[in-house]
Design an enzyme around this catalytic site. Sequence first.
Site, PDB file in Angstrom:
ATOM      1  N   LYS A   1       0.733  -1.171  -0.085  1.00  0.00           N
ATOM      2  CA  LYS A   1      -0.044  -0.073   0.067  1.00  0.00           C
ATOM      3  C   LYS A   1       0.753   1.345  -0.128  1.00  0.00           C
ATOM      4  O   LYS A   1       2.052   1.197  -0.100  1.00  0.00           O
ATOM      5  CB  LYS A   1      -0.961   0.109   1.069  1.00  0.00           C
ATOM      6  CG  LYS A   1      -1.696  -1.452   1.332  1.00  0.00           C
ATOM      7  CD  LYS A   1      -3.096  -1.563   0.854  1.00  0.00           C
ATOM      8  CE  LYS A   1      -3.471  -2.982   0.580  1.00  0.00           C
ATOM      9  NZ  LYS A   1      -4.778  -3.272   0.739  1.00  0.00           N
TER      10      LYS A   1
HETATM   11  C1  LIG Z   1      -5.900  -4.219   1.418  1.00  0.00           C
HETATM   12  C2  LIG Z   1      -7.239  -3.691   1.389  1.00  0.00           C
HETATM   13  C3  LIG Z   1      -7.775  -4.147   2.497  1.00  0.00           C
HETATM   14  C4  LIG Z   1      -7.238  -4.738   3.648  1.00  0.00           C
HETATM   15  O1  LIG Z   1      -6.418  -4.222   4.273  1.00  0.00           O
HETATM   16  P1  LIG Z   1      -5.568  -5.071   5.527  1.00  0.00           P
HETATM   17  O2  LIG Z   1      -4.661  -3.921   6.199  1.00  0.00           O
HETATM   18  O3  LIG Z   1      -4.623  -5.937   4.802  1.00  0.00           O
HETATM   19  O4  LIG Z   1      -6.555  -5.733   6.347  1.00  0.00           O
HETATM   20  C5  LIG Z   1      -9.255  -3.519   2.774  1.00  0.00           C
HETATM   21  N1  LIG Z   1      -9.677  -2.779   1.954  1.00  0.00           N
HETATM   22  C6  LIG Z   1      -9.016  -2.516   0.762  1.00  0.00           C
HETATM   23  C7  LIG Z   1     -10.046  -1.903  -0.251  1.00  0.00           C
HETATM   24  C8  LIG Z   1      -7.827  -2.754   0.752  1.00  0.00           C
HETATM   25  O5  LIG Z   1      -7.289  -2.601  -0.864  1.00  0.00           O
END
Ligand SMILES: *Cc1c(COP(=O)(O)O)cnc(C)c1O
Length: 381
Positions: free
Chosen positions: A181
């Site tokens: 991310k």
């Molecule tokens: C990656 C993602 C998540 C999950 O995030 P985590 O920190 O891995 O739990 C939730 N929503 C969206 C839109 C994502 O892209």
Amino acid sequence: MKIPFGKPILDDAERNAVMDVLAGPILVHGPKATEFEDAFAGYTGAPNAVSVSSCTAGLHLVYFAKGIGAGDEVIVPAMTHTATAHAVELAGATPVFVDAESQTGNIDINAIEAAITKRTKAISIVHFLGMPVDMERVNGIAAKHGLLVVEDAALAVGTMLDGVHAGLLGDVGVFSFYPVKHMTTAEGGMIITRDKVFADDLRLKKAFGVDRTHGERKIPGMYDVVALGFNYRMSEIHAAIGIEQIKKLPDFLAKREANYQALERALSGVDGVTLLKSSFGRFKSSYYCLSAILDAEMAHLRPDIMDAMKTMGVGTSVYYPQPVPRMTYYREKYGYDAKAYPNAERISDQSIALPVGPHLSEDDMKVVAAALKNAIHEVTK
Ligand SMILES: *Cc1c(COP(=O)(O)O)cnc(C)c1O
């Protein structure tokens, strides 16, 4: 892979920060989590920030803390990560899926009201690939029906609408610090909200519902439990990484934007491909990736195109591989009507996500664009 789709950028700053934590006695409940919360609050302009162990945990915690559960419904975009829906399921409530609109992949706001019933308690949205949802309209619908507005802001670090950061556009927003991310803590998440009472409740319920923090205990080990709660805390090790990453965030975001714009320019006028709409006017994206949608006639060639690009050293991905209601778990539980989600299906089945991350340069974008063009040429000749 010369040009991987995503890659966390970590150096001695993060390594030293982690080693410093390991050299001391405090691994949880310490100053690092608080320092990271303050830094994230400062960056986004949030009055309250609550660190959690992941975005998924944070979303679950939000519904749990608000008492949303069995018998309740929550509006969920069909085009999102499965976590957006899982958080609702985990709370015991029912996700009611709404299709995407075709231009941005964001929830089709025109279709939200038709999905609201007497049982609806909340609207969740996702800023798809970092492009902000028109929250004024969503908030208007929510106010009319008395609903909570939850922003899944997992890809929205740097997303702004009218100069207001994502997560502060609805009632509460949750971010992800998963490795690929916009910034990472390895695993981790952050909840932001303007509502201090709610933030305090989240703090209580992310840590067993224990009535006082470690620092507040007169006699060590003595506490009472005033609510049901999870263990969704962020450790000091993860928070220490986050403190270093957020210092680099402005640079990360500037590189993403420059890369995105370079790639968009390089791809303009490529036959057979439509790009999802990005920043315009009041809407500022965080540029998670560039989503190129193949024309319907070429959709069946997507695996070959992605494979050819891989051979050329360019990593790609798919966001997201299926509309969530088409995923086996949801399909088996609720049934699936493909005709209800044409835009989510088009994005899932026809798009290729192209890399623009800060691990790449504007020159790399020329390579990505050339690879896509050559791959299309190769597989259609
Ligand atoms: C990656 C993602 C998540 C999950 O995030 P985590 O920190 O891995 O739990 C939730 N929503 C969206 C839109 C994502 O892209």
